[in-house]
Design a protein around this motif. Structure first.
Motif, PDB file in Angstrom:
ATOM      1  N   GLY A 125       0.783  -1.223   0.000  1.00  0.00           N
ATOM      2  CA  GLY A 125       0.000   0.000   0.000  1.00  0.00           C
ATOM      3  C   GLY A 125       0.815   1.273   0.000  1.00  0.00           C
ATOM      4  N   THR A 126       2.137   1.188  -0.240  1.00  0.00           N
ATOM      5  CA  THR A 126       2.942   2.411  -0.298  1.00  0.00           C
ATOM      6  C   THR A 126       2.923   3.024  -1.690  1.00  0.00           C
ATOM      7  N   LEU A 127       2.498   2.253  -2.676  1.00  0.00           N
ATOM      8  CA  LEU A 127       2.274   2.768  -4.035  1.00  0.00           C
ATOM      9  C   LEU A 127       0.800   2.567  -4.374  1.00  0.00           C
ATOM     10  N   ALA A 128       0.313   3.371  -5.296  1.00  0.00           N
ATOM     11  CA  ALA A 128      -1.060   3.228  -5.776  1.00  0.00           C
ATOM     12  C   ALA A 128      -1.033   3.229  -7.297  1.00  0.00           C
ATOM     13  N   GLY A 135      -3.239   4.471 -20.380  1.00  0.00           N
ATOM     14  CA  GLY A 135      -2.983   3.295 -19.565  1.00  0.00           C
ATOM     15  C   GLY A 135      -2.911   3.607 -18.083  1.00  0.00           C
ATOM     16  N   TYR A 136      -2.024   2.886 -17.414  1.00  0.00           N
ATOM     17  CA  TYR A 136      -1.913   2.978 -15.971  1.00  0.00           C
ATOM     18  C   TYR A 136      -0.503   3.393 -15.584  1.00  0.00           C
ATOM     19  N   GLY A 137      -0.392   3.947 -14.392  1.00  0.00           N
ATOM     20  CA  GLY A 137       0.905   4.347 -13.875  1.00  0.00           C
ATOM     21  C   GLY A 137       0.962   4.076 -12.390  1.00  0.00           C
ATOM     22  N   LEU A 138       2.113   4.345 -11.803  1.00  0.00           N
ATOM     23  CA  LEU A 138       2.310   4.153 -10.374  1.00  0.00           C
ATOM     24  C   LEU A 138       2.557   5.508  -9.733  1.00  0.00           C
ATOM     25  N   ILE A 139       2.024   5.668  -8.528  1.00  0.00           N
ATOM     26  CA  ILE A 139       2.146   6.943  -7.828  1.00  0.00           C
ATOM     27  C   ILE A 139       2.263   6.660  -6.335  1.00  0.00           C
ATOM     28  N   ALA A 140       2.941   7.533  -5.616  1.00  0.00           N
ATOM     29  CA  ALA A 140       3.103   7.358  -4.170  1.00  0.00           C
ATOM     30  C   ALA A 140       1.730   7.440  -3.492  1.00  0.00           C
ATOM     31  N   ASP A 141       1.579   6.684  -2.407  1.00  0.00           N
ATOM     32  CA  ASP A 141       0.269   6.580  -1.756  1.00  0.00           C
ATOM     33  C   ASP A 141      -0.186   7.899  -1.143  1.00  0.00           C
TER      34      ASP A 141
END
Length: 181
Positions: A125-128, A135-141
């Protein structure tokens, strides 16, 4: 221009003879009542009260419309701020990676190909997951939480599972997050 206002209005076509006759008759009746000492019906107070009521209703409608416009403006500003945060902080998801991470978006199971550290951070759960234009990406929680306040449809936050009950007899048999079926 010679003649009374009555004659001028008739000549210009702004009033017809019946309107002029009614106006003259009502004026004559009011003058007669004044002379005899009777109370002349004062319609001006009723008219003024009606005008005041209409003015207050218009003000209330205007206030409601202004409040609605202000709420719409604030909603658009929050949405723009959320999109700006996404653009600044989101990283595109890698196209290839050794581990697959499956998640649900719009009732459809999607897959991201991640490396082990990203997979672990996402599981904890530290990334969202951020929904980008392509598309999709990663981001800090923590940033995902700020975006979720403004528009929850732009991020998918993974909630870590709560701690297990200490009295659970199967506590020693945890299913690993990276279990491949």
């Amino acid at each position: 221009m010679a003649g009374s206002l009555h004659d001028q209005l008739l000549n210009m076509g702004l009033a017809n003879k019946t309107q002029a006759k009614k106006a003259k008759e009502s004026k004559r009746k009011q003058a007669k009542k004044k002379k005899s000492g009777q109370n002349v019906e004062d319609n001006s107070a009723a008219i003024q009260a009606q005008v005041e009521q209409q003015r207050q209703e218009k003000q209330a409608r205007d206030r409601a419309l202004n409040q609605q416009r202000e709420e719409e403006r604030l909603r658009r500003a929050a949405l723009a701020e959320a999109r700006q945060l996404l653009a600044q902080h989101a990283q595109p998801a890698p196209q290839e990676g050794p581990l697959d991470y499956n998640f649900v978006h719009n009732r459809i199971i999607k897959t991201l190909h991640l490396d082990r550290t990203q997979h672990t951070q996402l599981s904890r759960g530290t990334l969202a997951i951020a929904l980008l234009e392509k598309g999709y990406g990663l981001i800090a929680d923590d940033i995902a939480a700020r975006i979720e306040e403004k528009d929850p449809s732009l991020v998918i936050r993974i909630r870590p599972e709560p701690e297990a009950d200490p009295d659970d007899p199967y506590a020693d048999y945890q299913i690993p997050d990276d279990l491949m079926w």
